[in-house]
Motif scaffolding. Structure first.
Motif, mmCIF file in Angstrom:
data_model
loop_
_atom_site.group_PDB
_atom_site.id
_atom_site.type_symbol
_atom_site.label_atom_id
_atom_site.label_comp_id
_atom_site.label_asym_id
_atom_site.label_seq_id
_atom_site.Cartn_x
_atom_site.Cartn_y
_atom_site.Cartn_z
ATOM 1 N N SER A 3 103.316 -16.003 47.505
ATOM 2 C CA SER A 3 103.196 -14.900 46.244
ATOM 3 C C SER A 3 101.404 -14.150 46.701
ATOM 4 O O SER A 3 101.181 -12.966 46.243
ATOM 5 N N ILE A 4 100.003 -14.815 46.964
ATOM 6 C CA ILE A 4 99.084 -13.995 47.100
ATOM 7 C C ILE A 4 99.461 -13.233 48.658
ATOM 8 O O ILE A 4 98.909 -11.639 48.151
ATOM 9 N N SER A 5 100.767 -13.295 49.502
ATOM 10 C CA SER A 5 100.369 -13.021 50.013
ATOM 11 C C SER A 5 101.174 -11.590 49.779
ATOM 12 O O SER A 5 101.545 -9.836 50.301
ATOM 13 N N SER A 6 102.549 -11.941 49.453
ATOM 14 C CA SER A 6 103.673 -10.539 49.205
ATOM 15 C C SER A 6 102.855 -9.392 48.322
ATOM 16 O O SER A 6 102.835 -8.551 47.966
ATOM 17 N N SER A 7 101.831 -10.443 47.322
ATOM 18 C CA SER A 7 100.830 -9.524 46.415
ATOM 19 C C SER A 7 100.308 -7.967 47.066
ATOM 20 O O SER A 7 100.006 -7.183 47.173
ATOM 21 N N MET A 8 99.712 -8.867 48.507
ATOM 22 C CA MET A 8 98.918 -8.426 49.119
ATOM 23 C C MET A 8 99.645 -6.937 49.716
ATOM 24 O O MET A 8 99.810 -5.741 49.894
ATOM 25 N N GLN A 9 100.767 -7.772 50.452
ATOM 26 C CA GLN A 9 101.991 -6.569 50.803
ATOM 27 C C GLN A 9 102.599 -5.607 49.477
ATOM 28 O O GLN A 9 102.482 -4.536 50.528
ATOM 29 N N LEU A 10 102.526 -6.082 48.139
ATOM 30 C CA LEU A 10 103.053 -5.000 47.850
ATOM 31 C C LEU A 10 101.840 -3.579 47.390
ATOM 32 O O LEU A 10 102.661 -2.795 47.575
ATOM 33 N N GLY A 11 100.701 -4.046 47.367
ATOM 34 C CA GLY A 11 100.199 -3.776 46.953
ATOM 35 C C GLY A 11 99.278 -2.666 48.571
ATOM 36 O O GLY A 11 98.928 -1.291 48.344
ATOM 37 N N ALA A 12 100.024 -3.022 49.249
ATOM 38 C CA ALA A 12 99.208 -2.011 50.405
ATOM 39 C C ALA A 12 100.288 -1.754 50.948
ATOM 40 O O ALA A 12 100.273 0.009 51.614
ATOM 41 N N SER A 13 101.549 -1.296 50.628
ATOM 42 C CA SER A 13 103.128 -0.838 50.964
ATOM 43 C C SER A 13 102.941 0.367 49.179
ATOM 44 O O SER A 13 102.698 1.282 50.350
ATOM 45 N N ALA A 14 102.451 0.439 48.838
ATOM 46 C CA ALA A 14 102.157 0.845 47.425
ATOM 47 C C ALA A 14 100.920 1.865 47.780
ATOM 48 O O ALA A 14 101.396 3.412 47.767
ATOM 49 N N MET A 15 100.006 2.165 48.546
ATOM 50 C CA MET A 15 98.504 2.116 49.183
ATOM 51 C C MET A 15 99.258 3.677 50.490
ATOM 52 O O MET A 15 98.640 4.283 49.953
ATOM 53 N N ASN A 16 99.977 3.460 51.251
ATOM 54 C CA ASN A 16 100.485 4.175 51.489
ATOM 55 C C ASN A 16 101.276 4.478 51.035
ATOM 56 O O ASN A 16 101.895 5.895 51.571
ATOM 57 N N HIS A 18 101.298 6.197 48.033
ATOM 58 C CA HIS A 18 100.960 6.788 47.209
ATOM 59 C C HIS A 18 99.796 7.596 48.457
ATOM 60 O O HIS A 18 99.726 8.507 48.470
ATOM 61 N N SER A 19 99.357 7.509 50.125
ATOM 62 C CA SER A 19 98.654 8.383 50.701
ATOM 63 C C SER A 19 99.729 9.303 51.117
ATOM 64 O O SER A 19 99.369 10.612 51.455
ATOM 65 N N TRP A 20 101.185 8.893 51.015
ATOM 66 C CA TRP A 20 101.953 10.295 51.282
ATOM 67 C C TRP A 20 102.551 11.153 50.636
ATOM 68 O O TRP A 20 102.544 12.093 50.295
ATOM 69 N N VAL A 24 101.482 15.598 50.207
ATOM 70 C CA VAL A 24 102.648 16.376 50.028
ATOM 71 C C VAL A 24 101.524 16.843 49.142
ATOM 72 O O VAL A 24 102.315 18.500 49.200
ATOM 73 N N THR A 25 100.737 16.121 47.770
ATOM 74 C CA THR A 25 100.080 17.081 47.238
ATOM 75 C C THR A 25 98.893 18.302 48.066
ATOM 76 O O THR A 25 98.999 19.507 47.969
ATOM 77 N N ALA A 26 98.419 17.479 48.908
ATOM 78 C CA ALA A 26 97.240 18.579 50.287
ATOM 79 C C ALA A 26 97.834 19.648 50.215
ATOM 80 O O ALA A 26 98.129 21.169 50.825
ATOM 81 N N GLN A 108 95.768 9.743 43.482
ATOM 82 C CA GLN A 108 94.256 9.054 43.378
ATOM 83 C C GLN A 108 94.078 7.717 42.574
ATOM 84 O O GLN A 108 93.433 5.830 43.191
ATOM 85 N N HIS A 109 94.627 7.551 41.354
ATOM 86 C CA HIS A 109 94.071 6.459 40.400
ATOM 87 C C HIS A 109 95.145 5.138 41.474
ATOM 88 O O HIS A 109 94.932 3.748 40.805
ATOM 89 N N ALA A 110 96.226 5.772 41.448
ATOM 90 C CA ALA A 110 97.774 4.529 41.539
ATOM 91 C C ALA A 110 97.025 3.712 43.038
ATOM 92 O O ALA A 110 97.028 3.187 43.987
ATOM 93 N N TYR A 111 96.744 4.610 43.744
ATOM 94 C CA TYR A 111 95.717 4.004 45.200
ATOM 95 C C TYR A 111 94.715 2.553 45.079
ATOM 96 O O TYR A 111 95.005 2.302 45.488
#
Length: 133
Positions: A3-16, A18-20, A24-26, A108-111
């Protein structure tokens, strides 16, 4: 421990994701002075199994009533303080800068929030490994 690694994967996926969204906004902000430019919108969706977030689509156009900057009434005009011209004349694209700034701040806040999830998972995993060692 999974569960620790899956939460880290979910967080990293969400960071990716939100960077996309930020890209788009930029892109919209960079083309604010381009005549005929139609801004794009990032559309997010829930990830697989109802967990996380992913970029579902990038849609063309902002859905604003005056998208494309073609025509507007004088009652709708907002004037640029320096030039005295309506903003529609100084902004030939359909990009609404106030909407883009809100989108940037939201991304930015979501990231940042998802980066905190990854950092916390890393700290927890490190503590667990220290206890085991």
């Amino acid at each position: 421990m999974s569960s620790i690694s899956s939460s880290m994967q979910l967080g990293a996926s969400a960071m990716n994701t939100h960077s996309w969204g930020m890209a788009v906004t930029a892109h919209n902000v960079a083309n604010v002075s381009t005549a005929g430019f139609e801004p794009q919108r990032a559309v997010y969706a829930t990830g697989p199994a109802g967990q996380g977030v992913h970029l579902d689509a990038v849609l063309q156009g902002n859905g604003a009533p005056n998208a494309g900057g073609t025509s507007f009434s004088a009652a709708q005009a907002v004037y640029d303080v320096t030039s005295g011209l309506p903003l529609e004349a100084t902004n030939p694209s359909g990009t609404d800068l106030s909407r883009e700034m809100v989108s940037m701040i939201t991304n930015q806040h979501a990231y940042k929030a998802n980066a905190a999830v990854v950092r916390t998972g890393d700290d927890m995993l490190g503590t667990l490994l220290d206890i085991k060692a």
